[in-house]
Design a protein around this motif. Sequence first.
Motif, PDB file in Angstrom:
ATOM      1  N   CYS A 229       0.889  -1.255  -0.210  1.00 30.59           N
ATOM      2  CA  CYS A 229       0.114   0.150   0.147  1.00 30.59           C
ATOM      3  C   CYS A 229       0.817   1.232  -0.106  1.00 30.59           C
ATOM      4  CB  CYS A 229      -0.965   0.083   1.272  1.00 30.59           C
ATOM      5  SG  CYS A 229      -2.046   1.403   1.417  1.00 30.59           S
ATOM      6  N   ARG A 230       0.156   2.321  -0.690  1.00 24.40           N
ATOM      7  CA  ARG A 230       1.088   3.613  -0.613  1.00 24.40           C
ATOM      8  C   ARG A 230       0.566   4.419   0.510  1.00 24.40           C
ATOM      9  NH1 ARG A 230       0.179   5.500  -7.282  1.00 24.40           N
ATOM     10  NH2 ARG A 230       1.308   3.636  -7.981  1.00 24.40           N
ATOM     11  N   ASP A 231       1.047   3.768   1.518  1.00 19.81           N
ATOM     12  CA  ASP A 231       0.613   4.737   2.844  1.00 19.81           C
ATOM     13  C   ASP A 231       1.529   5.831   3.090  1.00 19.81           C
ATOM     14  OD1 ASP A 231       3.059   3.280   3.152  1.00 19.81           O
ATOM     15  OD2 ASP A 231       2.206   1.754   4.840  1.00 19.81           O
ATOM     16  N   GLU A 232       1.154   6.408   4.235  1.00 19.02           N
ATOM     17  CA  GLU A 232       1.942   7.543   4.631  1.00 19.02           C
ATOM     18  C   GLU A 232       3.248   7.456   4.669  1.00 19.02           C
ATOM     19  OE1 GLU A 232       2.489  11.463   5.494  1.00 19.02           O
ATOM     20  OE2 GLU A 232       0.766  10.614   4.450  1.00 19.02           O
ATOM     21  N   PRO A 233       3.756   6.285   5.420  1.00 28.83           N
ATOM     22  CA  PRO A 233       5.314   5.879   5.468  1.00 28.83           C
ATOM     23  C   PRO A 233       6.030   5.915   4.177  1.00 28.83           C
ATOM     24  CG  PRO A 233       4.013   4.463   7.069  1.00 28.83           C
ATOM     25  CD  PRO A 233       3.032   5.107   6.280  1.00 28.83           C
ATOM     26  N   GLN A 234       5.094   5.225   3.076  1.00 27.85           N
ATOM     27  CA  GLN A 234       6.032   5.095   1.949  1.00 27.85           C
ATOM     28  C   GLN A 234       6.165   6.468   1.254  1.00 27.85           C
ATOM     29  OE1 GLN A 234       6.780   2.203   0.683  1.00 27.85           O
ATOM     30  NE2 GLN A 234       7.309   2.627  -1.247  1.00 27.85           N
TER      31      GLN A 234
END
Length: 443
Positions: free
Chosen positions: A364-369
């Motif tokens: 997933c393109r999450d915030e950490p990514q």
Amino acid sequence: MAEPEQPRPPVVPSSPPPAGVCDVIRSERPRSCCGAAAAGLRTAKYQLPEWRRRNAGVYYEASAAGEAAERGRAEAKRLVERAAASAQRAQRCPTNTLGQRLQDLQLWRTELQKHIAELEAETKLLAAQKLRLERALDATEVPLAVSADNVQRRGRRQPPDLPVHPGQRRLLPEAELIRDIRDVLKRTIIQATTQIRSNRIQKENCELDWSDKVETFHIDDKCISYGPHSTDVQSHPSSVTFQETASTPKSWAQFSRDNVSRAKQEKLASVQLRTLVDSVVHDASEELRLRRAAVLAALEGHLRELAGAKLRLEQRLRQILKGIGEEEANMGNLRKAIRDKEAYLKVAQTRLYDRSFRPNVELCRDEPQFRLVSEVEELTVFLEALKRKLLESEQNLKNLEETRMKLEKEIAVKADSIFIDGEKCLRYRLRCPVDLEVASYKQ
């Protein structure tokens, strides 16, 4: 040429014989040769009247001869008296003229002797001046050698310090000036030598004239002592004729007058030449002193300029060396910063790499990514900026190193130029000061 007519003896005029006296006249009657008886009557040579006339004639001739002899003796006595008076008068005049001639000879002899002494003294003074010129000429060898040595040594300077400056511009004319002074001194020496020769030649001419006059004075003084009763007089008939080489009183006086005039001219020329020698030596010494002072001032000024330039270069070199140290420290800091940033970048990239292996929907393109991608991009920008800055620092360090080498070379050149100008030129000049006017009087 006709022979002179011999004087004839005086003719005694004959007076007619006294009356009753006549020459013996032979009888014109025919002699008889046939009467023997008449031979005894003609035994006598003359008749009585004839005898008387003959005696009267003999007496008259004897009387006339006696009178003629008496007249001859009287005339001879008068002639002797006139001849004696004339001889005394004739000899008195030459004696007086010889006395006057002796006075003239003495005057000319004194005049010539005076000018001979003056020429001799003047020649000695001129010879002393010539010796001054020779000493001054010898003294110019040191300045010429110093000047030539300075030019030669300064020509060995390294190229950055080779431009012509005031010291160099004054060094070259100094050598030319010294050569010109040497040429003037040599020409003046030749003039002095020629004048000394002329003085001696004229002195010899005056001495010859003087010696001739001394000999003539002795001859005329001996001649004036001769008299009729002198024991050493002789007959010299051939001495009456004039010699072809004999001079006239006018040419005789003119000869001595010319000798005296030439002696005065040579003395005047010698005096003027001695004055010229003083002027030449003084002017040459003054010009050389002024030029030497100008060269010294120019070299000292250039030496101060060199010392100032060297000092400024050394100060700049210290700054450059300090800058090199600071630049090297800066490069170390940049390399450390790059290494640090690369470590952070590796961490972020490793996180992104590991998270790329999340399964299925977890990828997933999450915030950490997004944060990791942003971190990588930010770190990459900083790394590129740090690397560019490192390259700039390396170039700056290279430039500083090149500048250091240039400064060190320039400082070495300046040090060499200071050594040449200070030790090889100025000190050499100060050890060899030359004053031509003083050197010309040194023994």
